[in-house]
Design a protein around this motif. Structure first.
Motif, PDB file in Angstrom:
ATOM      1  N   PRO A 250      43.347  31.652  44.156  1.00  0.00           N
ATOM      2  CA  PRO A 250      42.864  31.181  45.456  1.00  0.00           C
ATOM      3  C   PRO A 250      43.952  30.405  46.206  1.00  0.00           C
ATOM      4  N   GLU A 251      43.878  30.496  47.524  1.00  0.00           N
ATOM      5  CA  GLU A 251      44.894  29.816  48.340  1.00  0.00           C
ATOM      6  C   GLU A 251      44.585  28.330  48.491  1.00  0.00           C
ATOM      7  N   PRO A 252      45.562  27.502  48.186  1.00  0.00           N
ATOM      8  CA  PRO A 252      45.357  26.056  48.299  1.00  0.00           C
ATOM      9  C   PRO A 252      45.663  25.575  49.713  1.00  0.00           C
ATOM     10  N   ARG A 253      45.281  24.356  49.992  1.00  0.00           N
ATOM     11  CA  ARG A 253      45.627  23.733  51.260  1.00  0.00           C
ATOM     12  C   ARG A 253      46.413  22.458  51.026  1.00  0.00           C
ATOM     13  N   ALA A 254      47.343  22.199  51.920  1.00  0.00           N
ATOM     14  CA  ALA A 254      48.067  20.925  51.833  1.00  0.00           C
ATOM     15  C   ALA A 254      47.152  19.822  52.341  1.00  0.00           C
ATOM     16  N   LEU A 255      47.156  18.710  51.640  1.00  0.00           N
ATOM     17  CA  LEU A 255      46.412  17.545  52.076  1.00  0.00           C
ATOM     18  C   LEU A 255      47.497  16.558  52.510  1.00  0.00           C
ATOM     19  N   LEU A 256      47.818  16.606  53.792  1.00  0.00           N
ATOM     20  CA  LEU A 256      48.970  15.819  54.234  1.00  0.00           C
ATOM     21  C   LEU A 256      48.665  14.323  54.157  1.00  0.00           C
ATOM     22  N   THR A 257      49.566  13.614  53.552  1.00  0.00           N
ATOM     23  CA  THR A 257      49.387  12.177  53.395  1.00  0.00           C
ATOM     24  C   THR A 257      49.844  11.471  54.659  1.00  0.00           C
ATOM     25  N   GLU A 258      48.915  10.737  55.245  1.00  0.00           N
ATOM     26  CA  GLU A 258      49.307   9.948  56.409  1.00  0.00           C
ATOM     27  C   GLU A 258      49.658   8.563  55.915  1.00  0.00           C
ATOM     28  N   ALA A 259      50.918   8.272  55.880  1.00  0.00           N
ATOM     29  CA  ALA A 259      51.306   6.965  55.357  1.00  0.00           C
ATOM     30  C   ALA A 259      52.205   6.283  56.364  1.00  0.00           C
ATOM     31  N   ALA A 260      52.081   4.970  56.442  1.00  0.00           N
ATOM     32  CA  ALA A 260      53.001   4.216  57.272  1.00  0.00           C
ATOM     33  C   ALA A 260      54.399   4.428  56.703  1.00  0.00           C
ATOM     34  N   LYS A 261      55.368   4.490  57.573  1.00  0.00           N
ATOM     35  CA  LYS A 261      56.738   4.689  57.102  1.00  0.00           C
ATOM     36  C   LYS A 261      57.174   3.442  56.336  1.00  0.00           C
ATOM     37  N   MET A 262      57.618   3.649  55.128  1.00  0.00           N
ATOM     38  CA  MET A 262      57.999   2.501  54.314  1.00  0.00           C
ATOM     39  C   MET A 262      59.480   2.213  54.501  1.00  0.00           C
ATOM     40  N   PRO A 263      59.807   1.083  55.147  1.00  0.00           N
ATOM     41  CA  PRO A 263      61.208   0.782  55.358  1.00  0.00           C
ATOM     42  C   PRO A 263      61.836   0.232  54.085  1.00  0.00           C
ATOM     43  N   GLY A 264      63.090   0.519  53.902  1.00  0.00           N
ATOM     44  CA  GLY A 264      63.827  -0.079  52.795  1.00  0.00           C
ATOM     45  C   GLY A 264      64.342  -1.449  53.204  1.00  0.00           C
ATOM     46  N   LEU A 265      65.053  -2.093  52.292  1.00  0.00           N
ATOM     47  CA  LEU A 265      65.517  -3.463  52.553  1.00  0.00           C
ATOM     48  C   LEU A 265      66.507  -3.539  53.711  1.00  0.00           C
ATOM     49  N   ASP A 266      67.075  -2.401  54.088  1.00  0.00           N
ATOM     50  CA  ASP A 266      68.036  -2.416  55.200  1.00  0.00           C
ATOM     51  C   ASP A 266      67.454  -1.777  56.462  1.00  0.00           C
ATOM     52  N   LYS A 272      66.075   5.796  46.885  1.00  0.00           N
ATOM     53  CA  LYS A 272      66.991   5.413  45.820  1.00  0.00           C
ATOM     54  C   LYS A 272      68.440   5.646  46.232  1.00  0.00           C
ATOM     55  N   SER A 273      68.660   6.736  46.974  1.00  0.00           N
ATOM     56  CA  SER A 273      70.051   7.059  47.300  1.00  0.00           C
ATOM     57  C   SER A 273      70.659   6.062  48.296  1.00  0.00           C
ATOM     58  N   TYR A 274      69.824   5.311  49.011  1.00  0.00           N
ATOM     59  CA  TYR A 274      70.359   4.276  49.908  1.00  0.00           C
ATOM     60  C   TYR A 274      70.483   2.920  49.214  1.00  0.00           C
ATOM     61  N   GLU A 275      70.019   2.831  47.983  1.00  0.00           N
ATOM     62  CA  GLU A 275      70.042   1.556  47.253  1.00  0.00           C
ATOM     63  C   GLU A 275      69.390   0.441  48.054  1.00  0.00           C
ATOM     64  N   ASN A 276      68.241   0.735  48.633  1.00  0.00           N
ATOM     65  CA  ASN A 276      67.553  -0.265  49.458  1.00  0.00           C
ATOM     66  C   ASN A 276      66.092  -0.415  49.023  1.00  0.00           C
ATOM     67  N   THR A 277      65.854  -0.258  47.723  1.00  0.00           N
ATOM     68  CA  THR A 277      64.472  -0.199  47.259  1.00  0.00           C
ATOM     69  C   THR A 277      63.981  -1.502  46.628  1.00  0.00           C
ATOM     70  N   ILE A 278      62.666  -1.629  46.599  1.00  0.00           N
ATOM     71  CA  ILE A 278      62.012  -2.601  45.730  1.00  0.00           C
ATOM     72  C   ILE A 278      61.207  -1.770  44.741  1.00  0.00           C
ATOM     73  N   ALA A 279      61.519  -1.927  43.452  1.00  0.00           N
ATOM     74  CA  ALA A 279      60.809  -1.130  42.450  1.00  0.00           C
ATOM     75  C   ALA A 279      59.398  -1.673  42.273  1.00  0.00           C
TER      76      ALA A 279
END
Ligand code: TRP
Ligand code: SF4
Length: 404
Positions: A250-266, A272-279
């Protein structure tokens, strides 16, 4: 063109996966995990660790994989994914994924894979790696196998993954066109019992002859709520109703996640590749230091200099963590230079630390009981494998790879 076979209304299965590429951070939490924890209350959820997917891009680091896998499971648990509600497993522990990937590859045109946007994008982004591999080209098809294996109706993903779900739909359609014809619906119709059999035939006829949507809806309802029919029967009858062979996949559907854009520390996207995370499970001291050190609107040199929240990464964090009242306080105070940036950061710091406290609280038990975590994944894998076996039985039959 015939209507695409959709999953039945009775199917509320959700499937999603994540690659084990390191410690998870708040971007993962607000973008994905929070949503998973919500979905597990209303849907039958399967969440898995996509370790083979990680190998398609990180095949030169096999040694880090083991550690990442278990740390990621603990991060999921810390975020509130609940083994009592959701089935969690590891992709490579269900080797059926590889078999389905292989069989799907037989009907997958090369061009479809070459045109998936992430193929070229990732090759350019990860330029240091050799991604001119067969495995990497097949990445989205492996993802299709993951999804179709569980006959999942919904796939919660971010926008970037939507093309992969779209490809999955196309692959399912193609597979069903090649192999899905001629399922035997008659036996299933008989199983409904005399009265319902009659009703079903009447509704089907009315839909077929006059395209009555109402009849179709009622027939679907009759099928999906019927006690005498198993899932396979239902799938078959839904196909029968539409006048086509049963949808094996059967064909699935995407359930698009509406999330606020999470800014990094900068202020750039947290990554991870920007090294601006809080784990998720950072220590409070580090979180405090990191947030205090976050850059703000450069116009605010002195306390008396007014600022503009739109030019400040800290404001982005307020949008994720603060309610209306706090936001208004911050925004007004910033523009009026009523307080310094450290003061503006304080409610955020409190909110992030409170959230982290909850992560640590949930994780602690599992950090101290690694065997329990392994047992939980084993149970999840057993359950997943059972579903996978059922699907593969249908698939092998469909492609004619059953010899007795
Ligand atoms: N490609 C997904 C990502 O990078 C991970 C993934 C693999 C996935 N298989 C999946 C997501 C199946 C949803 C469904 O995030
Ligand atoms: Fe940013 Fe707040 Fe400072 Fe304004 S007061 S610049 S919003 S941290």
């Amino acid at each position: 063109m015939t209507a695409p076979p959709e999953t039945s209304p009775a199917n509320n299965r959700v499937l999603s996966g994540m690659r084990p590429t390191g410690r998870l951070h708040l971007g993962h939490y607000h973008g994905v995990l929070k949503n998973w924890a919500r979905l597990q209350r209303d849907y039958e959820c399967y969440f898995f660790i996509a370790d083979w997917h990680a190998l398609t891009t990180h095949y030169e680091q096999p040694e880090t994989m083991r550690e990442h896998v278990w740390e990621m499971v603990i991060d999921w648990l810390a975020a509130g994914v609940d083994p009592a509600r959701a089935t969690m497993f590891i992709q490579s522990h269900v080797p059926e994924h590889a078999e389905l990937h292989l069989l799907l590859s037989m009907v997958t045109p090369l061009g479809w894979l070459e045109r998936v946007p992430s193929f070229k994008e990732q090759q350019q982004r990860l330029r240091g790696r050799d991604l001119a591999t067969y495995g990497f080209l097949g990445y989205p098809l492996l993802q299709s196998a993951d999804i179709l294996m569980y006959r999942a109706a919904h796939v919660p993903v971010g926008e970037d993954q939507a093309p992969h779900v779209e490809l999955t739909r196309e692959i399912a359609r193609r597979f069903n066109e090649f192999f899905g014809r001629g399922g035997d619906a008659e036996a299933a119709i008989k199983r409904m019992g005399k009265r319902d059999e009659k009703t079903y035939r009447r509704l089907k006829k009315s839909y077929a002859e006059s395209g009555e949507r109402d009849a179709r809806a009622r027939a679907r309802e009759l099928i999906s709520s019927h006690n005498n029919l198993n899932a396979e029967d239902k799938e078959r009858l839904l196909g029968d109703l539409e006048g086509r062979g049963r949808a094996i996949l059967p064909e699935p559907r995407a359930l698009l996640t509406e999330a606020a854009k999470m800014p990094g520390l900068d202020g750039r996207k947290m990554s991870k590749s920007y090294e601006n995370t809080i784990a998720l499970r950072d220590q409070p001291e580090r979180v405090t230091r990191a947030i205090r050190a976050m850059p703000t609107d450069p116009a605010r040199v002195r306390l008396s200099d007014p600022g503009d929240p739109e030019k400040c990464p800290v404001w982005q964090l307020h949008l994720v963590y603060s309610d209306e009242g706090v936001r208004e306080w911050a925004s007004k105070g910033c523009r009026a230079a009523a307080f310094g940036c450290l003061e503006c950061k304080q409610p955020l710091l409190d909110a992030v630390l409170a959230e982290q406290k909850e992560f640590h609280r949930r994780a602690e038990h599992f950090e101290n009981n690694p065997r329990e975590v392994r047992g939980m994944i084993e149970d999840g894998t057993d359950k997943a494998r059972q579903t996978a076996r059922e699907t593969m039985k249908l698939v092998r039959e469909a492609v004619g790879a059953v010899y007795e």
